[in-house]
Design an enzyme around this catalytic site. Structure first.
Site, PDB file in Angstrom:
ATOM      1  N   HIS A   1      -6.199   6.537   8.535  1.00 37.88           N
ATOM      2  CA  HIS A   1      -7.456   7.259   8.307  1.00 37.88           C
ATOM      3  C   HIS A   1      -8.649   6.340   8.516  1.00 37.88           C
ATOM      4  O   HIS A   1      -9.614   6.673   9.186  1.00 37.88           O
ATOM      5  CB  HIS A   1      -7.528   7.749   6.851  1.00 37.88           C
ATOM      6  CG  HIS A   1      -6.681   8.942   6.547  1.00 37.88           C
ATOM      7  ND1 HIS A   1      -6.682  10.068   7.321  1.00 37.88           N
ATOM      8  CD2 HIS A   1      -5.827   9.197   5.524  1.00 37.88           C
ATOM      9  CE1 HIS A   1      -5.853  10.954   6.787  1.00 37.88           C
ATOM     10  NE2 HIS A   1      -5.312  10.448   5.702  1.00 37.88           N
TER      11      HIS A   1
ATOM     12  N   HIS B   1      -0.516   5.000   6.119  1.00 42.85           N
ATOM     13  CA  HIS B   1      -1.188   6.301   6.190  1.00 42.85           C
ATOM     14  C   HIS B   1      -2.703   6.130   5.969  1.00 42.85           C
ATOM     15  O   HIS B   1      -3.518   6.581   6.776  1.00 42.85           O
ATOM     16  CB  HIS B   1      -0.586   7.226   5.130  1.00 42.85           C
ATOM     17  CG  HIS B   1      -1.176   8.598   5.099  1.00 42.85           C
ATOM     18  ND1 HIS B   1      -0.547   9.693   5.614  1.00 42.85           N
ATOM     19  CD2 HIS B   1      -2.358   9.054   4.620  1.00 42.85           C
ATOM     20  CE1 HIS B   1      -1.296  10.763   5.452  1.00 42.85           C
ATOM     21  NE2 HIS B   1      -2.418  10.397   4.851  1.00 42.85           N
ATOM     22  N   GLU B   2      -3.056   5.456   4.902  1.00 38.54           N
ATOM     23  CA  GLU B   2      -4.479   5.297   4.584  1.00 38.54           C
ATOM     24  C   GLU B   2      -5.177   4.418   5.620  1.00 38.54           C
ATOM     25  O   GLU B   2      -6.307   4.690   6.001  1.00 38.54           O
ATOM     26  CB  GLU B   2      -4.668   4.710   3.179  1.00 38.54           C
ATOM     27  CG  GLU B   2      -4.080   5.560   2.044  1.00 38.54           C
ATOM     28  CD  GLU B   2      -4.595   6.994   2.025  1.00 38.54           C
ATOM     29  OE1 GLU B   2      -5.744   7.221   2.461  1.00 38.54           O
ATOM     30  OE2 GLU B   2      -3.854   7.889   1.597  1.00 38.54           O
TER      31      GLU B   2
HETATM   32 ZN    ZN Z   1      -4.079  11.473   4.398  1.00 42.60          ZN
END
Ligand code: ZN
Length: 346
Positions: A124, A120-121
């Site tokens: 980003h 997830h990170e």
């Molecule tokens: Zn997030």
């Protein structure tokens, strides 16, 4: 007298002879931050490596109170590590704590949960890195902080006073990076609720683009009040915000939707094209828990990054020959927590 809401003051209060002189106190700029830091630093014993100017450069958006807090927190970090002087390392730790929240080391995450967070990170970070005019990635971490399971921190290089449309679009794209990375690795049914805050922020930005900032071509440079303004003091009674017509409301929704769809598609394309980097960054996060801009640079160039500063020699050299890294971490770095290490200034 001081207020944060001069816009809603009773005009009678503002008549000549009452508050004739108005001083706007904004956030300090880089020089202001340096001077504020110097004032607060007088109260703590500093080691020689501390440079207020360097800290000021790395803290855009900090208020005077934030800076006071920064000095205080770094003194606490020094005390906890039994150090007599506060060094750059402690300032770095304090900055991370203030910007990203305190680490919750006691929280136990399963290996799966950690891997999801890592993807997830990394999503980003990679979208943020590759979008034009996006703030540079400062750090990516999968150590739980506050209520977040992980953080991707972007930090502008300098003070920003306005934002271009391109910058804002890039921001919305990177917000979706997390969700898309999950989808790519866990499948449609595997995605988690972890992206709720990202979705909220992206939606809000897109809505503001359309209704407030005049950044939607279709809706034009108009301000559309949707009656959602917070009720505040004198404004509550009688004075209703003019709501838009149903038709316009529908058009706004459609336009917000199209911005979001476009950004989602862009982020999806970027991550699809960079799947190898996504995997590599997630792997690096599983290994080191926190990686900095320096290590992200390495990953974007397609090679596994060196360990963070405190794992090796503290210098975190950017060498291609990362095989000889001696694995004797200095114990003072370990105690200070998994981030540690002085900021890389490049
Ligand atoms: Zn997030």
């Amino acid at each position: 007298a001081a207020t944060n809401r001069p816009d809603v003051l009773d005009p009678a209060l503002l008549r000549p002879g009452r508050f004739d002189r108005q001083v706007v106190v904004g956030l300090p700029d880089i020089r202001g931050r340096e001077q504020i830091l110097k004032v607060h630093m007088r109260k703590v014993p500093l080691s020689e490596d501390v440079e207020a100017s360097k800290i000021a450069r790395g803290t855009p958006g900090f208020s005077g109170a934030d800076l006071a807090n920064l000095v205080n927190e770094s003194a606490l970090f020094a005390a906890r590590a039994n150090k007599r002087l506060v060094g750059m390392e402690q300032f770095e730790l304090a900055k991370d704590k203030i910007m990203m929240g305190a680490e919750r080391k006691s929280m136990v995450m399963s290996e799966d949960e950690k891997r999801n967070t890592a993807y997830h990170e990394a999503g980003h970070a990679i979208v943020g890195r590759l979008m034009p005019e996006h703030d540079p990635v400062y750090k990516v971490s999968i150590i739980p902080r506050g209520r977040a399971l992980g953080v991707t921190m972007f930090l502008p290089e300098e003070d920003r006073y306005s934002h271009s449309r391109r910058h804002i679009i890039s921001q919305v794209c990177s917000l979706f990076g997390g969700r898309i990375a999950e989808e790519m690795t866990l499948g449609k049914d595997g995605v988690t609720t972890g992206a709720s805050n990202d979705i909220e922020r992206a939606t809000e930005i897109a809505r503001n683009m359309v209704t407030k900032w005049g950044l939607s071509e279709k809706m034009g440079p108009l301000k559309y009040d949707e009656g959602g303004e917070e009720v505040f003091l004198g404004r509550s009674a009688g004075q209703h915000n003019q709501a838009v017509s149903d038709e316009t409301a529908m058009e706004i929704d459609r336009e917000v939707r199209s911005i979001i769809d476009e950004c989602y598609a862009t982020a999806e394309r970027i991550l699809g094209e960079n799947r190898d980097k996504l995997d590599m960054m997630a792997e690096a996060l599983m290994m080191y828990e926190t990686i900095d801009a320096h290590q992200i640079d390495a990953i974007m160039e397609g090679r596994m990054p060196d360990p963070p500063g405190e794992w090796g020699d503290g210098a975190g050299g950017l060498g291609a020959n990362d095989t000889e890294a001696d694995s004797t971490p200095s114990d003072e770095g370990r105690d200070a927590g998994p981030i540690g290490g002085p900021a890389q200034e490049h």
